[in-house]
Every structure is written in structure tokens, then in C-alpha cells.
Motif scaffolding. Structure first.
Motif, PDB file in Angstrom:
ATOM      1  N   VAL A 156      -7.989  -9.100 -11.139  1.00 55.91           N
ATOM      2  CA  VAL A 156      -9.212  -8.281 -11.120  1.00 55.91           C
ATOM      3  C   VAL A 156      -8.852  -6.798 -11.047  1.00 55.91           C
ATOM      4  N   VAL A 157      -7.876  -6.453 -10.232  1.00 56.91           N
ATOM      5  CA  VAL A 157      -7.453  -5.058 -10.109  1.00 56.91           C
ATOM      6  C   VAL A 157      -6.981  -4.533 -11.460  1.00 56.91           C
ATOM      7  N   ARG A 158      -6.209  -5.343 -12.187  1.00 53.26           N
ATOM      8  CA  ARG A 158      -5.719  -4.905 -13.502  1.00 53.26           C
ATOM      9  C   ARG A 158      -6.890  -4.610 -14.449  1.00 53.26           C
ATOM     10  N   ASP A 159      -7.882  -5.484 -14.444  1.00 55.97           N
ATOM     11  CA  ASP A 159      -9.017  -5.311 -15.358  1.00 55.97           C
ATOM     12  C   ASP A 159      -9.903  -4.138 -14.962  1.00 55.97           C
ATOM     13  N   ARG A 160     -10.056  -3.889 -13.651  1.00 56.38           N
ATOM     14  CA  ARG A 160     -11.040  -2.919 -13.198  1.00 56.38           C
ATOM     15  C   ARG A 160     -10.454  -1.535 -12.904  1.00 56.38           C
ATOM     16  N   LEU A 161      -9.204  -1.514 -12.445  1.00 56.91           N
ATOM     17  CA  LEU A 161      -8.626  -0.233 -12.016  1.00 56.91           C
ATOM     18  C   LEU A 161      -7.410   0.180 -12.829  1.00 56.91           C
ATOM     19  N   GLY A 162      -6.886  -0.708 -13.648  1.00 57.25           N
ATOM     20  CA  GLY A 162      -5.682  -0.375 -14.394  1.00 57.25           C
ATOM     21  C   GLY A 162      -4.449  -0.965 -13.742  1.00 57.25           C
ATOM     22  N   TRP A 163      -3.284  -0.550 -14.187  1.00 55.95           N
ATOM     23  CA  TRP A 163      -2.041  -1.203 -13.797  1.00 55.95           C
ATOM     24  C   TRP A 163      -0.920  -0.183 -13.755  1.00 55.95           C
ATOM     25  N   SER A 164       0.123  -0.523 -13.042  1.00 55.06           N
ATOM     26  CA  SER A 164       1.341   0.280 -13.014  1.00 55.06           C
ATOM     27  C   SER A 164       2.507  -0.649 -13.319  1.00 55.06           C
ATOM     28  N   SER A 165       2.933  -0.652 -14.576  1.00 51.52           N
ATOM     29  CA  SER A 165       4.015  -1.551 -14.976  1.00 51.52           C
ATOM     30  C   SER A 165       5.285  -1.271 -14.195  1.00 51.52           C
ATOM     31  N   GLU A 166       5.547   0.009 -13.927  1.00 54.05           N
ATOM     32  CA  GLU A 166       6.760   0.342 -13.189  1.00 54.05           C
ATOM     33  C   GLU A 166       6.729  -0.249 -11.790  1.00 54.05           C
ATOM     34  N   ALA A 167       5.594  -0.104 -11.105  1.00 50.22           N
ATOM     35  CA  ALA A 167       5.488  -0.643  -9.753  1.00 50.22           C
ATOM     36  C   ALA A 167       5.539  -2.164  -9.747  1.00 50.22           C
ATOM     37  N   ALA A 168       5.089  -2.789 -10.834  1.00 46.23           N
ATOM     38  CA  ALA A 168       5.067  -4.243 -10.914  1.00 46.23           C
ATOM     39  C   ALA A 168       6.418  -4.825 -11.307  1.00 46.23           C
ATOM     40  N   GLU A 169       7.315  -4.017 -11.864  1.00 45.57           N
ATOM     41  CA  GLU A 169       8.568  -4.549 -12.408  1.00 45.57           C
ATOM     42  C   GLU A 169       9.825  -3.971 -11.767  1.00 45.57           C
ATOM     43  N   THR A 170       9.758  -2.775 -11.200  1.00 46.64           N
ATOM     44  CA  THR A 170      10.979  -2.119 -10.724  1.00 46.64           C
ATOM     45  C   THR A 170      11.690  -2.960  -9.675  1.00 46.64           C
ATOM     46  N   PRO A 171      13.011  -3.058  -9.722  1.00 45.87           N
ATOM     47  CA  PRO A 171      13.758  -3.817  -8.705  1.00 45.87           C
ATOM     48  C   PRO A 171      13.534  -3.245  -7.312  1.00 45.87           C
ATOM     49  N   LEU A 172      13.412  -4.124  -6.344  1.00 48.30           N
ATOM     50  CA  LEU A 172      13.168  -3.719  -4.959  1.00 48.30           C
ATOM     51  C   LEU A 172      14.328  -4.182  -4.074  1.00 48.30           C
ATOM     52  N   PRO A 173      14.518  -3.549  -2.927  1.00 44.88           N
ATOM     53  CA  PRO A 173      15.624  -3.939  -2.046  1.00 44.88           C
ATOM     54  C   PRO A 173      15.473  -5.364  -1.542  1.00 44.88           C
ATOM     55  N   GLY A 174      16.449  -6.212  -1.895  1.00 45.76           N
ATOM     56  CA  GLY A 174      16.365  -7.626  -1.547  1.00 45.76           C
ATOM     57  C   GLY A 174      16.354  -7.886  -0.058  1.00 45.76           C
ATOM     58  N   ALA A 175      17.072  -7.084   0.718  1.00 41.78           N
ATOM     59  CA  ALA A 175      17.122  -7.312   2.163  1.00 41.78           C
ATOM     60  C   ALA A 175      15.740  -7.123   2.793  1.00 41.78           C
ATOM     61  N   ILE A 176      14.987  -6.123   2.312  1.00 41.24           N
ATOM     62  CA  ILE A 176      13.648  -5.897   2.858  1.00 41.24           C
ATOM     63  C   ILE A 176      12.705  -7.008   2.419  1.00 41.24           C
ATOM     64  N   GLN A 177      12.804  -7.412   1.146  1.00 48.00           N
ATOM     65  CA  GLN A 177      11.985  -8.530   0.681  1.00 48.00           C
ATOM     66  C   GLN A 177      12.268  -9.783   1.497  1.00 48.00           C
ATOM     67  N   ALA A 178      13.543 -10.032   1.762  1.00 50.33           N
ATOM     68  CA  ALA A 178      13.913 -11.227   2.514  1.00 50.33           C
ATOM     69  C   ALA A 178      13.324 -11.221   3.919  1.00 50.33           C
ATOM     70  N   SER A 179      13.187 -10.054   4.524  1.00 44.24           N
ATOM     71  CA  SER A 179      12.676  -9.982   5.890  1.00 44.24           C
ATOM     72  C   SER A 179      11.148  -9.995   5.949  1.00 44.24           C
ATOM     73  N   LEU A 180      10.484  -9.523   4.894  1.00 40.88           N
ATOM     74  CA  LEU A 180       9.021  -9.388   4.942  1.00 40.88           C
ATOM     75  C   LEU A 180       8.279 -10.527   4.264  1.00 40.88           C
ATOM     76  N   ALA A 181       8.909 -11.187   3.283  1.00 43.01           N
ATOM     77  CA  ALA A 181       8.188 -12.203   2.497  1.00 43.01           C
ATOM     78  C   ALA A 181       7.897 -13.448   3.331  1.00 43.01           C
TER      79      ALA A 181
END
Length: 607
Positions: free
Chosen positions: A582-607
Motif C-alpha cells: 500500500v505504501v508503494r502505491d500511495r506514497l512511492g518507493w525508495s529502491s535504494e533503501a529497499a535493496e542496499t546491503p545492511l549490517p548483518g550483525a545488527i540485522q541478526a540482533s534485531l530481527a
């Protein structure tokens, strides 16, 4: 950065025919781990030999642990996959992991135990037996079950074999059940076969293992010898092991999740002492490859960033690259209740207000959950809340006082505007004026246009920051605007599913975006919420844990970029989310924010 590593410790030899199947099962388990945990994961095979002289080469457990640790895995989980472990395997597992922990001091190494009678394992073996009987058109009640086990473990592991046999026998309704060991004398498989031949029915031999290997080879030889000596046993059969059966795969997946959740739960309740806490990380911005010091980072071209800052001066340097200069900044806080760590706290607000170059107007509305006791007054929050306006206002003042937020507002000379009070005063802008400002943009919930306080429109053009918490993959900056609905009880706007809720939040973003440039800031300056049914903390939405962080936040021009980064850090696949559709359809998108690599250690602790 690399994510967690999972090692399947198997008793197979790399030269065995089933080794390639085990590798395929490990690859499938990796896919499950990445989907379920929301982080990049690594799954490797290792050898857990049944005998001391076995040469395991590159697949030796300690070498595999070294390999994944050298590749940067922040935590290693070992899952022994044999259905029973002998004494040598248990000793090897303990010794090699203890040595690995000494070699890699900064890496946590965990392992679990094998439950031979786990329901999923029983289901998988039951299915194997039923298929074998069906192929011969035999009913379970006509056949005896003989479980073939190694038997060279301790007494408890042999007792587990009997327990597994009993469960299979009862679940299938087979005529008889027994256990025979190939490396233990009581009872030795050959002797059990001799007893079974005196029974006037067929027997089915089931090896207690996942893959065709040494146990099966020994059992086949003994069964063939027995058939030659006893022609009446010619029709006895031995079934193949389950291999990569869906139930066995689910058994491994369940263990993987349990290991992950147990590790996370222990992290949540372990409070480090002040002496053991590391030095705060310096202010920095994530560049998709690593952390760049805030003084050298360039944020503006990207429009969204992941960053960290523990002091207002450092935060100000990062904010200045996206926020325009202004005398007034509107800040939508997250003040829905007292559940620790789930609302915008005093320290987080103090950090932000100290970093803004202008004065702040903090906006929020009353809510039914931000109250302490009803003083004997039952309130109909849906239709009768305004009649208790004085009491509700006192509760609001008490919330700010108890949480220390009132002191922060006073110290920074910030104004607090309650949108519910404006609505009750009849001081909202005409809906027609709001609709006109929207131009061609349409609202799926047009009644929301009547909820904008007139006093806010006097500050048209001032930056509006949605200041949200890390508390779930979709409860971020966009959904934070939901609190701008002035009703103290907003249940009617939640709708039947997350897409309806998202459409309301997107309508609010369109409304306020027509008057103010929007910016998203999702903070975990001190900690982030991680929902867990067995969590230490309790809120009206369920139990949760608080994961300690180090000044973490996401920032974006517009709300979408910051939300995408924060959501991905918490394990959400933003391409497979009804909310973000819904956000993509109504507000647009940020491909960079949706695809850019993120720090795995932080993902591992928060997910």
C-alpha cells in the motif's frame, strides 16, 4: 556484514552417495533461515564421525567453525543431525566446540541436543513405514516393527530408542514392536531377529538414522544372513531412511528457530555491568559497505540513511544534511502508553530536540491506553470520552511528568500541541480547505481531512519529523502518523487487516505532506523492541524483549526510506508485505533503501 552461521553436524562420510542430498538439504535450510530470520544466513555441513580414527578433512567440525568464524559470522549454531549420538560423538562435539570458543573469543557458539522422540521426527518415520507397507499392500496390524539402532551411546540414548519405537508402534497400530542394537549386546540385533522368527507374522526393520550409511549396511548384512538361515523370513523388509523428508526438514527448521530464539531470549535478560560495556561507537553513517564517520559521510544524495549517534552534536551534523533550516520543527512523537521501551522516551526526545537548530512543536493526541486508573469512572472511549475531558487531560499531564518528558520539553523550550484537544475545541481546519491543498491526490478515508488543527496550518512549510521507535517492521514512521487521528480510541480506523490500516496511515501522510515537508526518523538510540511471546516485558500487544543498541536510527526525506531501512533491519521482506504494498502505491518507493546491503550483525540482533 555476514549473518549467523548454522552448521549441520552429520555422521555421513563425504564419499557417501547421500552426501550430495545432505548438501541440498543444507541449502534448503539456508533458504528457510533467511526467510524466517530476515537476515543473511550461512549453512554448512560438518562431519561428526562415529569412530575416533575417522579422517574428516575439511569437513571436521572444528575446521568448519573456524571457516565460518573467519568469514565474519557473529554467532555460530551447531545442529547435530544424527537421530542418536554415540559416546564418541558426544565427547567430540563438546571438545571441539569448547576449543572453538577458546580460539574465537568474540564469537558465540551454541548447540542443541537431539530429541529422538520429537513429534516431527516420529511423523517422518511413520510416513516412511506407511509407504513401505502400502507398496506391499500390508496393514500395520499384520506386521511387527523392529527399530535398528547403533546402541553405542549412554543408557539414556538407548532408552530414547525404546521410546521412539514405542511411539511409532502405538501411532501406527503395528502388531509388535522391538529394538535391536548393532553395537551393543543388550539386545544385539542378531539375537532379536532370532526371537522374532518365532512369531507367525512378518517384520519390518527401520534404521534409526536419516541417511543411508554404515548403520543401514550392518543391518542389511544381518538381515540377509538371517533370511538365508530362516526361509520363513524371506518376506521381511528393511525400509530406507527418510532422507530429506518434509517432516525431517521441519524438525531441523524447528530446532534452528529454537536455537535462535533461545539465544535472543538470553541476550534480552542479560544486563551487562557498566564496567563490561564497550565504549560507545562514534557517530557514523552506513555506506552499504561499512560505517563512515559522520564528519566524512555524505547523506543528502541518498535521501535515506542508517546512522548512529549518541550525542546531540553528532546527531545535528547528520540531520543537517537532510533537514532544511527552519525556526520551527514539528515533531510527531510516539506516546501511546507506559510499556517500557515502546514509546518516545525522555532521553530520545532530549537527543533529538538538542540536535534541531530551531524550536520544536511536539504533536500527539490523547489515547485510551495512556491512562492510570479510571477513578471509578467507566469511560465509553468510542463515544463518550469528551465528557471526561478534564480527567483525560490530567492523565496526559501525569504521563509527561512520570516519564520525564515534561522536563525535556521545558528544558528545550518546546511547545506541546495535543491534536485531540484542538479537535474537541472545534479548532480544526475546514475539510474543504485540506482537500483543496491535496489537489489531484485522493483520500480513501476522506473524513481524515477534517482532523488537521488550524494552528498547525499557521506553520505551513515547516519541516514535520515523524519520530518513531524501532518496535516492529511496520510500526514505524508512516504508521506513527496514525496518532494524529484525534479520537482517543482509533479502533474504527484500524480496519480488518493491515492493508486497511496502511491506507489510513498513507492518507494522513498525504494530508500532512500537502502542508509540510515530511521527514522520517526511526530511532533505537538506546534499545529496540523485539516481539517475543516469552519476552521479559509485557504490553497490551503482547510480550517483548528490549535489545540494547548503540545510538541506532534511520533518517529519510519523506517517510518511506527510513521505514524501509528500519523494517529490513527488523527482518521484514519489504517486497512481500501487505503494508508496504500500500505504501508503494500511495506514497512511492525508495529502491535504494529497499535493496542496499545492511549490517548483518545488527540485522541478526534485531530481527
Amino acid at each position: 556484514m555476514p549473518g549467523p552461521a548454522f552448521i549441520l553436524a552429520t555422521d555421513l562420510e563425504p564419499t557417501a552417495a547421500a552426501w550430495s542430498q545432505a548438501e541440498a538439504a543444507a541449502a534448503a535450510l539456508r533458504g528457510f533461515a533467511e526467510r524466517a530470520l530476515g537476515v543473511d544466513a550461512r549453512v554448512e555441513l560438518a562431519r561428526l564421525p562415529a569412530r575416533a580414527p575417522d579422517e574428516t578433512g575439511d569437513f571436521q567440525l572444528s575446521r568448519v567453525v573456524d571457516r565460518v568464524a573467519d568469514a565474519g559470522a557473529p554467532v555460530v549454531f551447531v545442529l547435530p543431525s544424527p537421530f542418536e549420538l554415540n559416546v564418541w560423538q558426544r565427547a567430540t562435539l563438546g571438545e571441539e566446540l569448547a576449543a572453538a570458543r577458546r580460539r574465537h573469543v568474540g564469537i558465540a557458539v551454541h548447540h542443541d541436543a537431539v530429541d529422538a522422540a520429537h513429534p516431527l521426527l516420529v511423523d517422518g518415520l511413520t510416513d516412511v513405514i506407511l509407504k513401505a507397507l502400502d507398496a506391499r499392500r500390508l496393514a500395520p496390524s499384520q506386521v511387527g516393527l523392529l527399530l535398528v539402532a547403533d546402541g553405542q551411546g549412554d543408557p539414556s540414548s538407548r532408552a530414547d530408542s525404546y521410546r521412539l519405537m514405542r511411539l511409532l508402534w502405538e501411532q501406527l497400530g503395528m502388531r509388535r514392536g522391538d529394538v535391536g542394537f548393532i553395537r551393543h549386546a543388550q539386545p544385539f540385533l542378531r539375537d532379536v531377529l532370532g526371537r522374532c522368527v518365532r512369531e507367525p507374522f512378518q517384520w519390518l526393520l527401520l534404521p534409526q538414522c536419516q541417511w543411508d550409511g554404515g548403520l543401514c549396511d550392518y543391518a542389511r548384512v544381518m538381515l540377509d544372513d538371517h533370511k538365508r538361515e530362516h526361509p520363513q523370513a524371506t518376506d521381511w523388509l528393511m525400509v530406507d531412511p527418510p532422507g530429506d523428508h518434509p517432516a525431517i526438514r521441519a524438525w531441523l527448521e524447528r530446532r534452528l528457530l529454537n536455537l535462535w530464539q533461545e539465544k535472543r531470549a538470553s541476550q534480552a535478560v542479560r544486563l551487562p555491568s557498566a564496567r563490561s560495556l564497550p565504549e560507545p561507537a562514534p557517530a557514523a553513517v552506513w555506506s552499504a559497505e561499512g560505517w563512515v564517520p559522520a564528519a566524512k559521510a555524505v547523506v543528502a544524495p541518498r535521501l535515506a540513511c542508517l546512522a548512529r549517534a549518541r550525542e546531540s552534536a553528532s546527531l545535528a551534523k547528520i540531520l543537517a544534511q537532510l533537514l532544511p533550516p527552519s525556526e520551527i520543527y514539528l515533531v510527531k512523537a510516539t506516546w501511546h502508553g507506559y510499556a517500557q521501551g515502546t514509546y518516545t522516551g525522555a532521553s530520545a526526545l532530549d537527543l533529538l530536540l538538542g540536535a534541531l537548530p530551531g524550536r520544536a512543536v511536539v504533536i500527539e493526541g490523547h489515547t485510551s491506553s495512556r491512562n492510570v486508573g479510571l477513578d471509578g469512572m467507566p469511560i465509553d472511549w468510542d463515544g463518550d470520552a469528551r465528557r471526561h475531558r478534564g480527567w483525560i487531560r490530567r492523565q496526559d499531564v501525569e504521563f509527561l511528568r512520570r516519564t520525564g518528558l515534561a522536563d525535556v520539553l521545558e528544558r528545550h523550550g518546546a511547545q506541546y500541541l495535543n491534536v485531540t484537544e484542538a479537535w474537541w475545541d472545534g479548532a480544526c481546519a475546514p475539510a474543504d480547505e485540506v482537500q483543496a491543498a491535496l489537489g489531484d491526490l485522493t483520500l480513501e478515508n476522506p473524513e481524515l481531512a477534517g482532523f488537521v488543527p488550524s494552528t498547525l496550518l499557521e506553520r505551513r512549510g515547516c519541516p514535520l519529523i515523524s519520530f518513531a521507535r524501532f518496535k516492529g517492521p511496520t510500526r514505524l514512521g508512516v504508521s506513527n502518523l496514525f496518532g494524529l487521528i484525534p479520537h482517543p480510541l482509533r479502533t474504527a480506523w484500524h480496519g480488518p487487516d493491515v492493508r486497511c490500516f496502511a491506507s489510513v496511515c498513507c492518507d494522513l501522510a498525504r494530508i500532512y505532506g500537502a502542508f509540510f515537508p515530511l521527514f522520517g526518523c526511526v530511532e533505537a538510540f538506546d534499545s529496540a523492541v523485539r516481539w517475543n511471546r516469552k519476552g521479559l516485558y509485557r504490553s497490551r500487544w503482547g510480550n517483548y524483549d528490549l535489545v540494547l543498541t548503540d545510538g541506532l536510527f534511520t533518517l529519510s526525506r519523506g517517510l518511506v526510506g527510513a521505514d524501509l531501512l528500519a523494517s529490513r533491519l527488523q527482518g521484514q521482506d519489504v517486497h512481500r508485505s501487505g503494508f508496504f504494498d500500500v505504501v508503494r502505491d500511495r506514497l512511492g518507493w525508495s529502491s535504494e533503501a529497499a535493496e542496499t546491503p545492511l549490517p548483518g550483525a545488527i540485522q541478526a540482533s534485531l530481527a
